[in-house]
Design a protein around this motif. Structure first.
Motif, mmCIF file in Angstrom:
data_model
loop_
_atom_site.group_PDB
_atom_site.id
_atom_site.type_symbol
_atom_site.label_atom_id
_atom_site.label_comp_id
_atom_site.label_asym_id
_atom_site.label_seq_id
_atom_site.Cartn_x
_atom_site.Cartn_y
_atom_site.Cartn_z
ATOM 1 N N ARG A 219 -15.198 41.430 78.188
ATOM 2 C CA ARG A 219 -14.539 40.266 77.577
ATOM 3 C C ARG A 219 -13.185 39.962 78.211
ATOM 4 N NH1 ARG A 219 -16.502 42.054 71.547
ATOM 5 N NH2 ARG A 219 -18.669 41.393 71.848
ATOM 6 N N THR A 226 -17.778 34.652 75.370
ATOM 7 C CA THR A 226 -17.313 35.836 74.656
ATOM 8 C C THR A 226 -15.956 36.313 75.175
ATOM 9 O OG1 THR A 226 -18.341 37.472 76.132
ATOM 10 C CG2 THR A 226 -19.723 36.552 74.376
ATOM 11 N N PRO A 272 -22.723 39.304 78.514
ATOM 12 C CA PRO A 272 -22.189 39.843 77.260
ATOM 13 C C PRO A 272 -23.244 40.601 76.466
ATOM 14 C CG PRO A 272 -22.593 37.484 77.061
ATOM 15 C CD PRO A 272 -22.818 37.830 78.499
ATOM 16 N N LEU A 274 -24.158 41.792 72.519
ATOM 17 C CA LEU A 274 -23.837 41.493 71.121
ATOM 18 C C LEU A 274 -24.165 42.628 70.170
ATOM 19 C CD1 LEU A 274 -25.087 37.778 70.983
ATOM 20 C CD2 LEU A 274 -22.819 38.665 71.598
ATOM 21 N N SER A 426 -29.131 39.802 75.396
ATOM 22 C CA SER A 426 -27.780 40.040 74.901
ATOM 23 C C SER A 426 -27.657 41.344 74.118
ATOM 24 C CB SER A 426 -27.332 38.878 74.006
ATOM 25 O OG SER A 426 -27.237 37.687 74.752
ATOM 26 N N PRO A 447 -19.248 45.826 75.102
ATOM 27 C CA PRO A 447 -19.221 44.356 75.096
ATOM 28 C C PRO A 447 -20.010 43.722 76.242
ATOM 29 C CG PRO A 447 -17.158 45.200 75.946
ATOM 30 C CD PRO A 447 -17.936 46.394 75.472
#
Length: 544
Positions: A219, A226, A272, A274, A426, A447
């Motif tokens: 990130r 994100t 990214p 999740l 993800s 992340p």
């Protein structure tokens, strides 16, 4: 391109993706890569299934997918021992291009590439990568080079710095500094190898630390929705990419001095993450995996106690030895009712590796007949394919592959998983059974995760530059062989990159014979070595 190359420098950027590299170039952090791309044909390199580091780099070196080369994950289920063990070079079932070049009388240099431990028996220098238990082991195949490397390149190591998401700007800044130093250490190792093996035909340097950096600090790169827009943190993360670029510049200068082509590849891309999907919870709720009642729990605890007593005895005899879950059986690690469980997932990464609990794998298992095995395979596959995200309703496992059907083989005989379940891109997969019932949980320490879209770039005399390539990871090995004027064995599944189509392609026939399973390697790690590697994989986020 009308003539072959005498030399090729290969840059292995673990987890590199245009999603990161393009913004970093625009921000002025990667001038060396920017300059290189102006003279390369480049584009997207699609990884294999599953897009996991060890399997992917083995595909890059062999030109074959996991079903043919034998490596699906960092670890494999050793049914005879009843344990999870680490994959290694002696388990690869087909020759790498390092072997083929060496057999043709060419010298090679390979630094830090995964699944090259034990060091390959080839002409030149091979320094193993993350599957070596320590640097001494990684260097064990090249003692003269090892002596010079330790003296002249102190920043060359097997250290990894991203064991969690950074908790402070100071932590991010320090890890970034160390990572940039490690990149330059790799590049300086390549320069030293050039001096010590001056007749090399292929010289590869792999940059593993890019992968855990993106896992833990994705990130702060701030390249997608994100991303965290925080200039001091973004600048600190950017220093990693700046350090990678300096290392790239060093090796491109080496290539230019040697009039060598340059090939840049990644094993997979990145994006990214999740959260994690609890695959065994899904199997339990579907009734495919079962947890024990009171009596079953007592049996499992007795098994755990016996294993722990054995480990205590080993520690007593050798106090310096490390304990490891490698020393625990799969039955002791996972609280299943093994007399009723039909399928289970003992290891994971970017996919769930699911095994049927058949008598081919363990005595007393509930699946004994072909019909029972087929029905259990369907039940497990259906449970995963029908699993949905509790909020969005999207499939958690959009692709579930039956290895028996996809590859026309017997998974139990080959030692392969019966099902490979790829999660929504993800998400990462979790196999460890922890308290709770939810199928999906966030993981603040992860992340970023793998994506199948990696990168490729190639420059050499006569290659037209531009972002024109769309290729697959198995295409790299035949490209290397074709560029260097060697025939391509018939067992190789990839095809050379289209930008070198003018070069003649020579296919060898009959194909080099692959090892017929079940595979029994002559090498195995000691418990101490396995413990070290397992801890490294845990630090990198691959194990829990």
């Amino acid at each position: 391109m009308s003539t072959t190359l005498n030399r090729l420098v290969i840059l292995g950027l673990d987890g590199a993706t245009w999603t990161v590299l393009d913004p970093m170039r625009k921000r002025g952090l990667m001038p060396n890569l920017d300059a290189l791309l102006t003279r390369t044909a480049h584009g997207t390199l699609r990884s294999i299934v599953p897009p996991v580091t060890s399997a992917a780099w083995t595909t890059m070196m062999t030109g074959c997918g996991p079903a043919r080369h034998g490596v699906f994950d960092h670890r494999y289920y050793d049914v005879a021992a009843g344990q999870m063990k680490v994959n290694h070079s002696a388990r690869v079932r087909v020759p790498t291009f390092w072997h083929l070049l060496s057999q043709a009388g060419r010298s090679v240099v390979s630094l830090n590439v995964p699944v090259t431990y034990p060091p390959l028996d080839v002409r030149g220098v091979v320094v193993s990568g993350m599957d070596a238990p320590h640097l001494d082991a990684a260097l064990s195949g090249a003692p003269e080079f090892a002596e010079r490397l330790r003296a002249e390149v102190p920043n060359y190591s097997l250290r990894y710095f991203w064991k969690r998401a950074p908790q402070s700007l100071a932590e991010l800044t320090e890890n970034a500094r160390l990572t940039a130093e490690s990149f330059m250490g790799r590049a300086e190792g390549g320069v030293l190898a050039d001096r010590m093996v001056p007749d090399w035909s292929a010289l590869m340097v792999q940059f593993q630390n890019l992968d855990p950096f993106q896992h833990r600090a994705w990130r702060y790169l701030n390249v997608d929705e994100t991303g965290i827009d925080n200039p001091p943190w973004n600048d600190a993360a950017g220093e990693v990419m700046r350090g990678l670029d300096r290392a790239i510049g060093t090796l491109v200068e080496l290539a230019d001095r040697r009039n060598a082509g340059v090939l840049v590849v990644s094993d997979h891309g990145f994006g990214p993450c999740l959260g994690r999907i609890h695959v065994n919870r899904i199997l339990i709720e579907a009734g495919v995996a079962r947890v024990p009642g009171v009596s079953g729990k007592l049996v499992r605890r007795a098994k755990q106690a016996a294993d722990h007593a054995r480990l205590w005895g080993a520690k007593r005899d050798d106090p310096s030895a490390r304990s490891s879950s490698f020393d625990l059986s799969v039955e002791a690690q996972f609280p299943f009712d093994w007399k009723r469980t039909l399928a289970f997932a003992p290891h994971q990464d970017t996919a769930a590796m699911v095994y049927l609990n058949s008598t081919d794998r363990r005595a007393g298992a509930p699946l004994a007949t072909p019909r029972q095995i087929d029905e259990a395979r369907v039940a497990a596959s259906q449970a995963l394919a029908e699993a949905r995200h509790p909020d969005s309703g999207t499939p958690l496992f959009p692709l579930v592959i039956s290895t028996a059907e996809a590859y026309n083989l017997d998974p139990a005989r080959e030692g392969y998983p019966d099902l490979i379940a790829l999660p929504d891109e993800s998400y990462w997969v979790r196999t460890k059974l922890t308290p709770g019932r939810g199928w999906v949980e966030p993981d603040a320490n992860l992340p970023g995760t793998h994506r199948p879209e990696g990168i490729v770039a190639l420059c050499g005399t006569g290659i037209e530059p531009g972002r024109t390539l769309q290729a697959e990871l198995p295409d790299i090995a035949p490209t290397v062989l074709k560029l260097l004027g060697l025939p391509i064995p018939g067992h190789i599944e990839g095809k050379p990159l289209p930008c070198i189509s003018e070069l003649p392609t020579v296919r060898q026939d009959p194909a080099t014979t692959a090892v017929v399973g079940p595979h029994r390697a002559q090498f195995d790690y000691t418990p101490e070595e396995q413990a070290i590697i397992e801890q490294r994989l845990a630090d990198l986020g691959y194990l829990e």
